[in-house]
Write a protein that holds these residues in place. Structure first.
Motif, PDB file in Angstrom:
ATOM      1  N   LYS B 103       0.703  -1.139   0.076  1.00 60.42           N
ATOM      2  CA  LYS B 103       0.133   0.032   0.009  1.00 60.42           C
ATOM      3  C   LYS B 103       0.863   1.017   0.134  1.00 60.42           C
ATOM      4  O   LYS B 103       0.592   2.315  -0.813  1.00 60.42           O
ATOM      5  N   THR B 113      -5.498   4.868  -2.117  1.00 59.35           N
ATOM      6  CA  THR B 113      -5.842   3.634  -1.362  1.00 59.35           C
ATOM      7  C   THR B 113      -6.587   4.126  -0.099  1.00 59.35           C
ATOM      8  O   THR B 113      -6.867   5.067   0.284  1.00 59.35           O
ATOM      9  N   PHE B 116      -4.570   4.043   5.802  1.00 61.88           N
ATOM     10  CA  PHE B 116      -4.066   2.499   6.423  1.00 61.88           C
ATOM     11  C   PHE B 116      -3.040   3.203   7.491  1.00 61.88           C
ATOM     12  O   PHE B 116      -2.367   4.350   7.374  1.00 61.88           O
ATOM     13  N   GLU B 174      -6.786  -0.817   8.061  1.00 61.47           N
ATOM     14  CA  GLU B 174      -7.509  -0.045   6.879  1.00 61.47           C
ATOM     15  C   GLU B 174      -8.566   0.365   7.027  1.00 61.47           C
ATOM     16  O   GLU B 174      -9.518  -0.203   7.724  1.00 61.47           O
TER      17      GLU B 174
END
Lengths: 377, 377
Positions: B103, B113, B116, B174
């Motif tokens: 990520k 994304t 996270f 996440e």
């Protein structure tokens, strides 16, 4: 999970095993050559057709047996059929192993054939040639394939050399046909009698070996009904189970039965990519009693055979909708070592595809008759 | 003739071997299970990832190694890469084995994304949840697949039970994304940098496992360019060789990177029949340095996954342009044991096909979201 045993381990067995694996089917190949190419993709049992101990072990490990090779001895097939299901059944196989029996059956079923006569002696040959006329083709009744066991007689002057070449085994003399074209129909019949045919294919041979196939055959509308009727008549008469090919000549616009191959056939290789369900998958389905798959054509397909050795793969791999088949065999003159299938949505697209591949491989002569035959719909 | 070694002998290795065989490629599978299903179609070497004597023998028999399983230990891959070509190369593999590294890379390459944060302690988890908010998903950084190693945190009250479930190994928290849909892009990159993508696929999961895929994804025109750009950026950054899947969420019409699978992928199984050259054949071509094949879609395809056990094959086998895939595995809850792919020329035809198959199999719920998404062009 069923196991299908295959007698013979050449490229047909190889493609049967590759087509059947997604169905969850396992295979066991029997062949006298330890390096038979089907052994690269399925377990291989090395045994001769007369090794009944090995064949007994083979029968115990399989649910049904079928053939890569139609010239398995009839008594081997019959012996096996006492122990395990064998499809096509031995009597159906036997009927196609002998050209005289086969052509006689065609006639009985209303399928026109070239004129033919049995030849068991030199005198028979003289008499038959006088009756049929020349040119004619003298053939062994059994064990011929890819032009092997054939001698073309141009005139009565060739009688002696023809007899020297082939005499001593049962023969058949056939009228030589100046055909307009050669076509074949790949058909498949299930254990419950379900019957299906692929589109008619046009074929070109070189030195007696298939060189190229085009599917569907153009301008064939009038031929489809009689070809399908003939194939169905043969299959039902023989209670045939599995895929088979009916090879036909077209002469004066009419069909003449040439021969039947009781197995998946080289002129049906295009079905791997050119039809939703290939002849190989359909043969596996048929012998296992599963429903038959879709035999329609997805656009136009051309199959080019690679004989003796493979050309460079690169030009085919780089072409859209072109498919490479290397059978994993070592090169040898006259040996079928692979093929390529090109697919397209139109004749125009196919022409361009064929032109690029032929030029890159120096195969213009192989491709020319196909290009000349392609028609836009 | 080249031999490709495959680390892992599951259904992906099985389908790689079946796809590569027509190219004349041979395979050698290594797996710790003697009954790994790829062993039904290619030679299998039984060995653990730490059995370096066996791996040495494996390396000596192959020309190039690749993966069915992305969680092969990185040091095993590196050890092998000193002896034989390995694609994707171990550093590329390693980058995708850890969700945090993956990520972080996505972000560096400009791929959005979900929020996270790394979680290595209970305190980290408290801090991360406060920052990211709930709902959120706690995941192991390594060794997760098919929803394994994941815990959904609905509110801060779930912290303790989440920590009890997964704590003790490196984790990542996440943000949970209420996505509109999930899509994936299957891409392939050759040894010479040639890069190609299949059409974007829309996916549906059930219990964390892929349930159905529809290709091409409808209404995806605006997503194709960014998805392709992202996949290319990742592949070039990692100097990646082979097929891979980039899994993406669509949220407010924009793409969010979820994860990358460094191998052929379940959401690309439709390419076997739905594209001229499948992800499996293209992966084999890529690792061998051959030209990549045609990745266009032939009509519309729907893949239905069979989890735990196979339904009856008959309704699929009887449907035109429907394809059955039984991986030859024994049934077990949560296990991928097979799939079916239906192909059609239009959404209308696909709807009818799906309705017949779903009704016959009692799979209406699995098929319903696909039917609701199909649009006529």
């Amino acid at each position: 999970m069923s196991t299908v045993g295959i007698l013979g381990g050449g490229q047909l067995a190889r493609m049967l095993a590759l087509a059947g694996a997604p169905l969850g089917v396992r295979f066991l190949i029997v062949d006298s050559a330890a390096d038979a190419c089907a052994g690269q993709v399925a377990p291989l049992l090395k045994a001769d057709w007369r090794d009944f101990d090995a064949l007994d072990a083979f029968a115990k490990r399989i649910d049904v047996a079928t053939f890569d090779f139609e010239n398995v001895p009839a008594d081997t097939a019959a012996w096996l059929a006492e122990r395990v299901c064998v499809f096509p059944e031995p009597p159906a196989l036997a009927a196609t192993q002998d050209r005289l029996i086969e052509k006689t059956l065609f006639r009985e079923l209303g399928i026109d054939t070239p004129a033919f006569a049995a030849v068991d002696s030199y005198q028979d040959l003289q008499r038959a040639l006088a009756e049929i006329g020349s040119p004619a083709v003298l053939k062994t009744r059994r064990l011929g394939y890819d032009g092997k066991g054939q001698f073309r007689i141009k005139s009565s002057a060739d009688i002696d050399v023809a007899w020297q070449a082939l005499g001593g085994v049962p023969l058949i003399l056939e009228a030589w046909i100046a055909f307009e074209r050669e076509v074949s129909l790949i058909a498949v019949r299930g254990r419950n009698g379900e019957f299906s045919t692929y589109p008619l294919v046009q074929n070109w041979h070189a030195d007696g070996i298939l060189s190229a196939s085009l599917a569907p055959a153009p301008h064939a509308q009038a031929l489809i009904e009689p070809a399908t009727r003939h194939a169905r008549a043969i299959a039902e008469h023989l209670d045939y189970v599995g895929a088979f090919a009916l090879e036909l000549f077209v002469k004066d616009g009419r069909l003449l039965g040439n021969e039947m191959a009781p197995r998946v056939h080289n002129s049906g290789h295009w079905t791997i990519e050119g039809a939703p369900c290939s002849q190989f998958e359909n043969h596996v389905r048929a012998v296992l009693g599963l429903p038959l798959g879709d035999t329609s054509a997805l656009g136009v397909s051309v199959m080019l055979n690679w004989i003796g050795e493979l050309p460079a793969a690169q030009p085919v791999l780089a072409e859209p909708r072109a498919h490479w088949h290397d059978y994993g065999k070592s090169p040898r003159a006259g040996r079928k070592v692979g093929h390529a299938t090109l697919c397209a949505d139109s004749a125009t697209e196919m022409r361009a595809r064929l032109a690029r591949v032929a030029r890159a491989l120096g195969r213009e002569a192989q491709v020319a008759p196909v290009v000349a035959t392609l028609v836009d719909r």
